[in-house]
Design an enzyme around this catalytic site. Structure first.
Site, short mmCIF file in Angstrom:
data_model
loop_
_atom_site.label_atom_id
_atom_site.label_comp_id
_atom_site.label_asym_id
_atom_site.label_seq_id
_atom_site.Cartn_x
_atom_site.Cartn_y
_atom_site.Cartn_z
N CYS A 1 -0.17 43.52 7.83
CA CYS A 1 -1.72 42.72 8.10
C CYS A 1 -2.04 42.86 9.27
O CYS A 1 -2.38 43.66 9.93
CB CYS A 1 -1.39 41.28 7.46
SG CYS A 1 -3.06 40.67 7.02
N HIS B 1 1.22 41.75 1.89
CA HIS B 1 2.46 41.01 2.60
C HIS B 1 3.55 41.24 1.88
O HIS B 1 3.80 40.15 0.85
CB HIS B 1 2.14 39.48 2.70
CG HIS B 1 0.85 39.37 3.97
ND1 HIS B 1 1.46 39.08 5.22
CD2 HIS B 1 -0.44 39.12 4.00
CE1 HIS B 1 0.27 38.93 5.99
NE2 HIS B 1 -0.56 38.87 5.22
N GLU C 1 6.70 40.33 2.91
CA GLU C 1 7.39 39.36 3.29
C GLU C 1 7.21 37.99 2.54
O GLU C 1 7.87 37.09 2.61
CB GLU C 1 7.46 39.31 4.81
CG GLU C 1 6.31 38.57 5.41
CD GLU C 1 4.90 39.43 5.30
OE1 GLU C 1 3.94 38.49 6.14
OE2 GLU C 1 4.85 40.30 4.79
#
EC number: 6.3.5.3
Length: 1297
Positions: free
Chosen positions: A1137, A1262, A1264
């Site tokens: 990002c 994303h 994570e």
């Protein structure tokens, strides 16, 4: 001053919108072009090298063609004398890049307006009003005039009010001219006390007193003594609220005395870096739960974006400033307005009753306000998981004949929950001699008198005072302050904070006296030590302005060194502005004028100003029953589905990040088709647990027009039927926030308020075992104005908004409204807590036919409501429910429709058991819920319901099928037969129209068209690997932990979840701030891996990730470190990002990255938060080894993610190089340009790339945030603890074997 041109400021569709506004005003404008202009205030002329550096720094955003603008120049800049958040962040970057001659950077927008005939001065004024916000901006006619931005004004002196010779009259005049909103008895109190002191009050003392003692801050009405219908009442309103705590104190750790309430949470491993080593690890302890809900109604009526934005920001600060430091976690935002009247989409019930000129109309509030609230949460890094939106504006029967009731003064509600350590729940003692500190941004001349202004009905104060009382936001600054608070609480018993408050209404004039008073001290303050960006302000303006993102703290002298080091590392500005004294006296010295603007005993300021006494009379209105003439069922269905209160809310949801933290277990979007119908919001307490927290909302405000008590009881009841969908256990675990909005003083409303507070505080909540430890009131919900000599007013109904918070035992057990077609034969069961009464008063049905009706729904039986909650808890815990949806606005019809939308299936219902009145059965809004259960468990479910006293009100009402049919029968008669897709499309019309007005209309149209596709299979998964296999396990077992640098810059907010993912894969994750690298405290040589995390570095001011990258490129020592790291062959790097954008701008330092594109503004021109399907491509990326061909959803949260290539050849070269790692695909698995499947419009759907050797990978989505299965908005059954994206992190560990 140096002037540097920037990129174009407006896309084609934004220009078209401006031209349309000009046409509506009959202006002969034919063309508009706009570009950014940068102004540099320099201490000395720049040499050629520095100038080149500055020009590169100010080249950001989409690449532009050379263009010579034509037409009339109108330069829009921030208001001279102010410093914009853009300026402070851009100046930070310039200085971090070594441009020390740059004193300040500022940005304006140069508009070039072409017209078919010369514009008159009146017409030019109209154009100016269209292109600028008069609150915060100024317009100049030439570029050089921008020098005014850097002019320094001389400080203005304070003034005195001469009461010693002028008496009470002098103070009465000051009360009006300063907008103090002092009551008569307060004027007497001040005259008496200053006469005793033998001196005249200074203007600053009066403003401080007015703020500290305003209705907004002191809650005078809630603390007043009451006489109703001549009978003295035994309790104040606040006492009745406190009664809920006295009867059920269970699980409450802090109530009524701090910035937020605290209840007991779960024991979990809180994940954060060790304060000494900076290595992330789990700390096993209690994570207690903070809760707070605020309103920001007045500022949102005047200026919706900053009003809503600073509303969310203020509530976040309340959570951070609880105890001696809390951690905000998840947010909510809600709005109530008058009718939208969308141009070209006006609805039959939307009459135009007019409005005053100074407030914004409902449509503009809802186009701008939600963006402000979302933008603050996004940039701060808090997921926004909950909300509501209601419109109401109608002429109703009143005791005086007829009156207009509605929300010209809107409700803007901002709330949330967080966590706090056990030892930090209570504030400490302030030692005498403690440093009194302002942490955060500088003082600016904005938001003056906000507390007093909020306490008046809209339209009572002079217009310029109204405008003065709105603030502006800088969320990235607040994030830095919160990082300081986090570092402090992470020190445990060594936390340097003794006492902390946020700065809100009244600015530091309220916060600093409150700080020392609550700590039972006095204070000696130095006015000129307050950080100040506007030297021309008077002492009153410096002391009383409401500049945002500030906290006040007390820190003992021996802890100052530790506190200073934390602030420097986080680049959070602070100043010591005073010292705590034994004597309870307040002194403010002004070194510039060498005088003492404030010198008064604390008890005059915060002593006991006169207590209010309210006399109220009960007025009951006989409202006629609903007439059914002309109500045809199919049309009624369409109208109700279009009512904004009922209609789809996607336009309010996808603008807000819902995945940041990686702890979100249930957001608004449900199932494979991502339909926004979730009952409640749920978060996990940490990454190592299934314990968590939940929050839900309840409000039924129009009901108050018929029955004050019923409206309040329904709000409590609805919050319960919403939160019952998750695994809580004992109802005493639920704590409520009550936010009361009332047009106090309006005939009948004061007695109604008392009735409503009594209904919940003395009766319903104690009966249910519920506590209300927190809340807020806003007592001036009325708008008055004069239109062509006629006095007009719109008065809000009494509005109670309830938010329920609870500890969750197991977040995996949360049930959604998604009907399941893959579970064999099932049935739908309605639990009707209205027990067949089917009352239609104040329902959505009544509203869309411009009626109110007579009898509303109500909670007739508290015991039955508790039985309902207990039954649902038993069924949730035993996994007996496949789907659950509460019954609310729009009644049973809407409940069934939303469940069908989420399940993408057909419904076949029979309502014969609900009575003969079909309209009443389908559209009543009595409390209850519909559940889907397997047929072989139906008897067991019905017996659980019966055991909890619900047998008589539980009805099996039908079944589902895998069709597009939505059919409702009554016995053998078909009363409604519709296509589910058609209903789904009608339900989506409001969100489509709002998106098309606000965002890129082409994108809005594509999303709307996609909803018409009944053959859409929804999100799906196809993996090339076994999701439940941990390929890192053998390496973890060996005990070696490679070192991973978790890199962040100021404004980054996704680093903790990134550290948690790498930690789980067997890495030693270390917290590294860019300031550590620039000061030499950290060196990248020691690390095997580096990850640049997501967020808003520097608030994205010089292009997303570009400022961060340039602070590396233009700093010799940082550049050298990064270049050496990327060139070391045993390292790997990841950018996600904001980190992806940052690394793409460092490509000159990264071997094999020369073809990488830039990332620019999304095609929709909106921040996009989506759960998007992607496919992993075949590449050499170390992260994607063995994953090629896999297709699975992933969190997307960005505003600038569109890949920008130089030309077709560049794109072809990228494709030929084999470096494309991830692409967006549609639900059939094809790479797509269709929005929102491709949420940013990237060519060839590219959203992740790698280098030629695969060591460095960048991606916009994303992974994570979804490494745990439970953190996915939807996941297929069969996934264990780890979600599909955990494989990426395991691959990184395996790669270092």
């Amino acid at each position: 001053m140096r002037i540097l041109r920037g990129s174009p400021a407006l896309s084609e569709f934004r220009v078209n919108k401006l031209l349309e506004l000009c046409r509506e005003q009959d202006l002969p404008v034919t063309g508009i072009y706009a570009e950014f202009m940068h102004f540099a205030d320099l201490t000395s002329e720049l040499d050629a090298e520095a100038l080149e550096k500055l020009e590169k720094l100010l080249t950001y955003g989409p690449t532009i063609e050379e263009h010579e603008p034509q037409g009339l120049l109108l330069l829009v800049t921030p208001r001279p004398g102010t410093i914009s958040p853009w300026s402070s962040k851009a100046t930070d970057i310039a200085q971090n890049c070594g441009l020390n001659a740059v004193k300040r950077l500022e940005r304006g927008t140069a508009y070039y307006v072409e017209s078919s005939s010369e514009l008159s001065s009146v017409q030019i004024d109209i154009v100016k009003s269209i292109i600028h916000d008069r609150m915060m901006e100024a317009v100049f006619g030439d570029l050089e005039a921008a020098a005014a931005l850097f002019s320094v004004a001389q400080p203005a002196p304070m003034t005195q009010v001469d009461i010693l010779s002028g008496g009470r009259l002098a103070l009465e005049e000051a009360n009006v001219s300063l907008g103090l909103a002092l009551a008569e008895d307060e004027i007497d109190y001040l005259v008496e006390n200053f006469t005793k002191l033998g001196r005249n009050p200074n203007d600053i003392e009066l403003m401080m007193f007015a703020q500290a003692n305003s209705e907004h801050c002191r809650h005078k009405i809630f603390n007043a003594d009451w006489t109703i219908d001549g009978v003295e009442q035994p309790k104040s309103l606040f006492k009745m609220i406190k009664n809920t705590f006295e009867t059920t104190p269970d699980h409450v750790l802090s109530a009524y005395k701090d910035n937020a309430a605290v209840m007991t949470g779960s024991k979990v491993g809180r994940f954060f870096p060790d304060p000494e080593t900076r290595q992330y690890n789990y700390h096993h302890e209690d994570a207690h739960i903070l809760m707070k809900v605020e309103t920001h109604n007045h500022p949102t009526a005047i200026s919706p974006w900053p009003g809503a934005s600073t509303g969310s920001g203020g509530e976040i600060r309340d959570e951070g400033a609880t105890g001696i430091g809390g951690k905000p976690k998840a947010g909510l935002v809600g709005f109530t307005t008058s009718n939208l009247r969308i141009p070209g989409f006006e609805q039959p019930w939307e009459t135009d009753f007019g409005k005053p000129g100074r407030i914004v109309n409902a449509l503009d509030i809802m186009l701008e306000g939600p963006l402000g609230g979302a933008a603050f949460n996004n940039e701060f890094g808090r997921p926004n998981l909950l909300g509501y939106f209601r419109t109401y504006e109608e002429k109703v029967t009143s005791h005086a004949g007829e009156e207009v009731r509605g929300y010209h003064k809107p409700i803007m509600i901002a709330g949330g929950m967080g966590n706090i350590r056990d030892e930090h729940v209570q504030k400490k003692e302030i030692p005498v001699g403690a440093s009194l500190i302002v942490l955060g941004g500088p003082a600016m001349n904005i938001g003056l008198g906000g507390g007093a202004a909020s306490s008046m009905a809209s339209g009572q104060s002079a217009e310029d005072l109204d405008f003065a009382s709105v603030q502006r936001e800088n969320p990235e600054m607040e994030r830095r302050c919160q990082e300081v608070i986090d570092r402090c609480w992470q020190l445990g018993d060594n936390n340097p904070i003794a006492f902390i408050h946020d700065v809100g209404a009244g600015g530091i004039s309220n916060a600093l006296p409150e700080l020392v008073n609550d700590g039972e001290r006095g204070g000696k303050f130095q006015l000129r030590d307050v950080p100040n960006d506007e030297p021309g302000m008077s002492p009153l303006e410096i002391w009383c302005n409401e500049s945002q993102e500030r906290y006040v703290l007390a820190v003992a002298p021996e802890n100052m060194a530790a506190f200073d080091a934390i602030c420097k590392r986080e680049r959070a500005p602070y100043a010591v502005v005073g010292v705590a004294t034994e004597e309870r006296h307040l002194t403010l010295e002004d070194a510039h004028f060498d005088n003492t603007p404030i010198d008064m005993p604390m008890d005059i300021l915060l002593g006991k100003p006169p207590k209010m006494h309210r006399e109220a009379t009960t007025l009951k209105v006989d409202s006629p029953a609903m007439t059914r003439d002309g109500i045809e069922l199919n049309e009624a269905v369409d109208r109700v589905l279009r009512l904004p209160t009922v209609a789809e809310k996607t336009f309010l949801i996808t603008i807000g990040d819902r995945t940041v933290t990686g702890l979100v277990a249930r957001d608004q979007m449900v199932g494979p088709w991502q339909v926004p119908v979730a009952n409640c919001a749920v978060t996990a307490a940490s990454y190592d647990t299934y314990h968590g927290e939940a929050m839900s909302m309840g409000e039924r405000t129009p009901v108050a027009l018929l029955d004050f008590g019923a409206s309040a009881r329904l709000a409590v009841g609805e919050s319960l039927t919403n939160i019952a969908a998750t695994d809580i256990g004992d109802i005493k675990r639920i704590k409520l926030s009550a936010n009361w909005m009332s047009p106090a003083g309006h005939p009948g409303e004061d007695a109604g308020l008392y009735e409503a507070v009594k209904a919940v505080g003395e009766e319903l909540c104690p009966a249910l075992g519920l506590t209300i430890p927190v809340g807020k009131d806003s007592m001036s919900m009325k708008t008055k104005w004069n239109e062509n000599g006629e006095e007009k007013e719109v008065t809000s109904p009494l509005s109670l908004i309830i938010t329920a918070f609870a500890r969750v035992e197991d977040v995996r057990k949360t049930i959604t409204p998604q009907l399941r077609t893959d579970k064999g034969e099932t049935s739908l069961v309605l639990v009707d807590l209205g027990n067949g009464k089917n009352r239609l008063g104040a329902t959505a049905l009544a509203q869309v036919y411009k009626q109110l009706g007579d009898k509303p729904a109500d909670v007739d039986n508290a015991e039955q409501l508790k039985g309902f909650f207990d039954a649902m808890q038993a069924l949730v815990r035993q996994d007996k429910l496949l789907a659950y949806h509460d019954k609310g606005d729009g009644g049973l019809l809407v409940t069934l429709a939303e469940m069908a939308f989420a399940g993408h299936c057909g419904v076949n219902a029979n309502i014969a058991a609900l009575g003969d009145d079909v309209l009443a059965a389908l559209f009543n809004e009595e409390l209850g819920a519909v559940v889907q259960v397997k047929n072989d468990e139906l008897d067991s479910v019905l017996s659980t319901l019966a055991a909890n006293g619900l047998e008589a009100c539980s009805h099996v009402i039908g079944a589902i099928d895998a069709s597009d049919n939505f059919v409702i029968r009554s016995g053998d008669v078909v009363v409604l037969e519709r296509s589910r897709t058609d209903l789904r499309v009608i339900w989506a019309e409001t969100t489509h129209k709002m998106q098309a007005l606000r965002d890129n209309p082409a994108c809005a149209d594509q999303e709307f068209e996609a909803k018409k596709d009944n053959s859409d299979p929804g999100l799906n998964v196809s993996l090339s690997y076994e999701v439940n296999e941990d390929i890192a396990a053998p390496y973890i077992a060996k005990g070696a932990k490679p070192k991973m640098a978790i890199l962040r810059e100021q404004g980054v907010n996704s680093h903790v979840e990134m550290a948690a993912a790498f930690d789980r894969a067997g890495f030693e994750a270390t917290d590294i701030h860019m300031s550590d690298i620039l000061t030499g405290q950290a060196v990248l040589d020691e690390y095997h891996g580096l990850v640049a995390c997501g967020g808003f570095s520097y608030g994205d001011v010089l292009g997303a990730g570009e400022g961060w990258a340039k602070s590396v490129l233009f700093n010799a020592q940082a550049r050298e470190q990064f270049q050496a790291f990327f060139n070391r062959e045993n390292t790997f790097s990841l950018g996600v990002c904001n980190g992806c954008q940052m690394l793409s701008n460092l490509k000159e330092l990264i071997p094999g990255a020369d073809l990488w594109p830039r990332f620019v503004r999304n095609e929709s021109e909106r921040f996009e938060a989506r759960f998007s399907l992607v496919e992993v491509q075949k590449s050499d990326s170390v992260f994607f080894d063995g994953m090629a061909g896999s297709r699975m959803p992933i969190a997307v949260s960005h505003g600038e993610g569109r890949v920008e290539v130089r030309d077709a050849q560049h794109l072809a070269a990228i494709e030929a190089s084999g470096t494309v790692a991830v692409r967006f695909v549609d639900n059939l698995g094809n790479p797509t340009q269709q929005y929102p499947n491709n949420p940013n419009g990237s060519p060839n759907a590219i959203t992740g790339l790698t280098t030629k050797d695969g060591r460095v990978t960048i991606m916009m989505p994303h992974p994570e945030r979804v490494f745990r299965t439970v953190a996915n908005s939807w996941a297929p059954e069969g996934w264990g603890e780890n979600g599909a994206w955990m494989r990426m992190f395991q691959n990184a560990r395996k790669n270092l074997a």
